[in-house]
Design a protein around this motif. Sequence first.
Motif, mmCIF file in Angstrom:
data_model
loop_
_atom_site.group_PDB
_atom_site.id
_atom_site.type_symbol
_atom_site.label_atom_id
_atom_site.label_comp_id
_atom_site.label_asym_id
_atom_site.label_seq_id
_atom_site.Cartn_x
_atom_site.Cartn_y
_atom_site.Cartn_z
ATOM 1 N N ALA A 1 0.839 -1.209 0.000
ATOM 2 C CA ALA A 1 0.000 0.000 0.000
ATOM 3 C C ALA A 1 0.873 1.258 0.000
ATOM 4 C CB ALA A 1 -0.929 -0.004 1.206
ATOM 5 N N CYS A 2 1.988 1.198 0.735
ATOM 6 C CA CYS A 2 2.885 2.373 0.798
ATOM 7 C C CYS A 2 3.574 2.607 -0.549
ATOM 8 C CB CYS A 2 3.916 2.199 1.910
ATOM 9 S SG CYS A 2 3.173 2.201 3.550
ATOM 10 N N LEU A 3 3.969 1.514 -1.214
ATOM 11 C CA LEU A 3 4.570 1.663 -2.543
ATOM 12 C C LEU A 3 3.560 2.306 -3.488
ATOM 13 C CD1 LEU A 3 6.349 -1.815 -2.949
ATOM 14 C CD2 LEU A 3 7.463 0.372 -2.523
ATOM 15 N N PHE A 4 2.333 1.793 -3.461
ATOM 16 C CA PHE A 4 1.286 2.339 -4.337
ATOM 17 C C PHE A 4 1.063 3.825 -4.050
ATOM 18 C CE2 PHE A 4 -3.290 3.482 -4.374
ATOM 19 C CZ PHE A 4 -3.437 3.638 -5.745
ATOM 20 N N LEU A 5 0.874 4.167 -2.774
ATOM 21 C CA LEU A 5 0.558 5.560 -2.427
ATOM 22 C C LEU A 5 1.684 6.518 -2.792
ATOM 23 C CD1 LEU A 5 -1.281 5.329 1.029
ATOM 24 C CD2 LEU A 5 -2.249 6.104 -1.159
ATOM 25 N N SER A 6 2.906 6.005 -2.847
ATOM 26 C CA SER A 6 4.047 6.877 -3.167
ATOM 27 C C SER A 6 4.386 6.864 -4.651
ATOM 28 C CB SER A 6 5.269 6.446 -2.349
ATOM 29 O OG SER A 6 4.966 6.551 -0.977
ATOM 30 N N SER A 7 3.646 6.092 -5.429
ATOM 31 C CA SER A 7 3.927 5.982 -6.863
ATOM 32 C C SER A 7 3.083 6.985 -7.657
ATOM 33 C CB SER A 7 3.600 4.566 -7.347
ATOM 34 O OG SER A 7 2.191 4.406 -7.459
ATOM 35 N N ASP A 8 3.409 7.107 -8.950
ATOM 36 C CA ASP A 8 2.631 7.988 -9.830
ATOM 37 C C ASP A 8 1.187 7.517 -9.956
ATOM 38 O OD1 ASP A 8 4.794 9.575 -10.226
ATOM 39 O OD2 ASP A 8 5.376 8.662 -12.144
ATOM 40 N N LEU A 9 0.946 6.223 -9.727
ATOM 41 C CA LEU A 9 -0.428 5.715 -9.819
ATOM 42 C C LEU A 9 -1.348 6.405 -8.818
ATOM 43 C CD1 LEU A 9 0.239 1.851 -10.095
ATOM 44 C CD2 LEU A 9 -0.366 3.438 -11.931
ATOM 45 N N ALA A 10 -0.759 6.953 -7.765
ATOM 46 C CA ALA A 10 -1.564 7.586 -6.701
ATOM 47 C C ALA A 10 -1.390 9.104 -6.698
ATOM 48 C CB ALA A 10 -1.173 7.006 -5.345
ATOM 49 N N SER A 11 -1.011 9.679 -7.857
ATOM 50 C CA SER A 11 -0.626 11.098 -7.865
ATOM 51 C C SER A 11 -1.787 12.046 -7.539
ATOM 52 C CB SER A 11 0.000 11.466 -9.210
ATOM 53 O OG SER A 11 -0.948 11.244 -10.232
ATOM 54 N N TYR A 12 -3.033 11.542 -7.563
ATOM 55 C CA TYR A 12 -4.173 12.409 -7.221
ATOM 56 C C TYR A 12 -4.820 11.974 -5.904
ATOM 57 C CZ TYR A 12 -7.854 15.764 -8.457
ATOM 58 O OH TYR A 12 -8.700 16.852 -8.479
#
Length: 269
Positions: free
Chosen positions: A224-235
């Motif tokens: 979850a932390c990788l996802f939230l810090s990735s461009d996929l979660a930029s919004y």
Amino acid sequence: MNFAGQTVIVIGGTSGINRGIAEAFAASGAKLAVASRSQEKVDDTVAALKAAGAQDAIGAAFDVRDPDAVAAGLKQFHDAYGDFDVLVSGAAGNFPALASEMSVNAFKTVIDIDLMGTIHVMKGAYPFLKRPGASIINISAPQSYLPYEGQAHVCAAKAGVDQITRTLSMEWGVEGIRVNSVVPGFIEGTEGAKRLAPTPDAGEALRRDVPLGRWGQPQDVANACLFLSSDLASYISGTVLAVDGALYQRGSGKFGQMMGEMLRSMKKG
Ligand code: HXC
Ligand code: NAP
């Protein structure tokens, strides 16, 4: 997920869930910095992060209750690496105790580590965050929104952590900094889970409260932390993301009641 060349700071990153998060970023090629009170744990983690594939790994020993020490440690990390891409704030302390049995200092200790520690870390890191683009993740807990008997101190502290997340997602969002919380459910083999469920029976009661029917693993939280810090979660900013197997939907469940009963019987005894 590729974090090659990015700078990731994990406060409280030398054991359990937070160390799992640091190791996941290391495996994706980031430069890591970790901190906690114990220099020995810091040294051990730095070596493990290098072995896990980190582009570089450094560490420092400080207590998040001391804002000056936190600021100095974060400056040391900035001097070594430059601006921070990712900041994970996860230092915490917990013990089961009824509020009536807790000293003022016992309650305050958990508030000081979990809640005050979070704001010390965030404010200490603020000058060094990449703008735009930095991702801050505060590690919260189900106690933020589920009342558990024997957990008044953590419930109060983590609710405060999530309100800091929401508030600073606005104050710092205008500078392009995202702020989110991650709420781990019950994560197997960790210090936190051992303290709340010290016996096999208690562990089983905990597991039965989880609709997905299993304990969480550190990797679940790290993902979850990788996802939230990735461009996929930029919004995505200002969210409180539960990684808990739907535990929240069942409320405090039987486990919360069991812990209250156990602590009351110890009081009588
Ligand atoms: C009642 C207790 C107590 C207990 C400590 N105290 N343990 N009171 N029941 N079991 C009281 C002490 O008597 C003292 O009050 C005050 O708390 C401070 O204790 P110290 O030992 O002096 O504090 P310190 O050395 O700073 O250690 C902090 C700590 C310790 C929180 C007490 O356990 C610690 O360092 N924990 C870090 C690791 C940890 O807790 N990991 C789990 C995180 S899990 P007096 O009045 O005597 O001075 C988590 C949520 C998990 O956060 C959710 C799981 C689902
Ligand atoms: P843990 O292994 O005890 O990790 C706590 C980390 O914080 C350690 O690195 C510890 O290292 C550090 N720390 C503690 N007090 C500190 C202080 N005053 N200053 C600086 N660093 C400090 O615990 P965990 O169970 O993995 O929990 C990690 C995080 O997940 C916490 O935020 C917790 O609230 C949250 N959480 C855990 C669970 C779970 O099931 N375990 C569930 C929900 C939420 P030192 O001892 O060296 O200081």
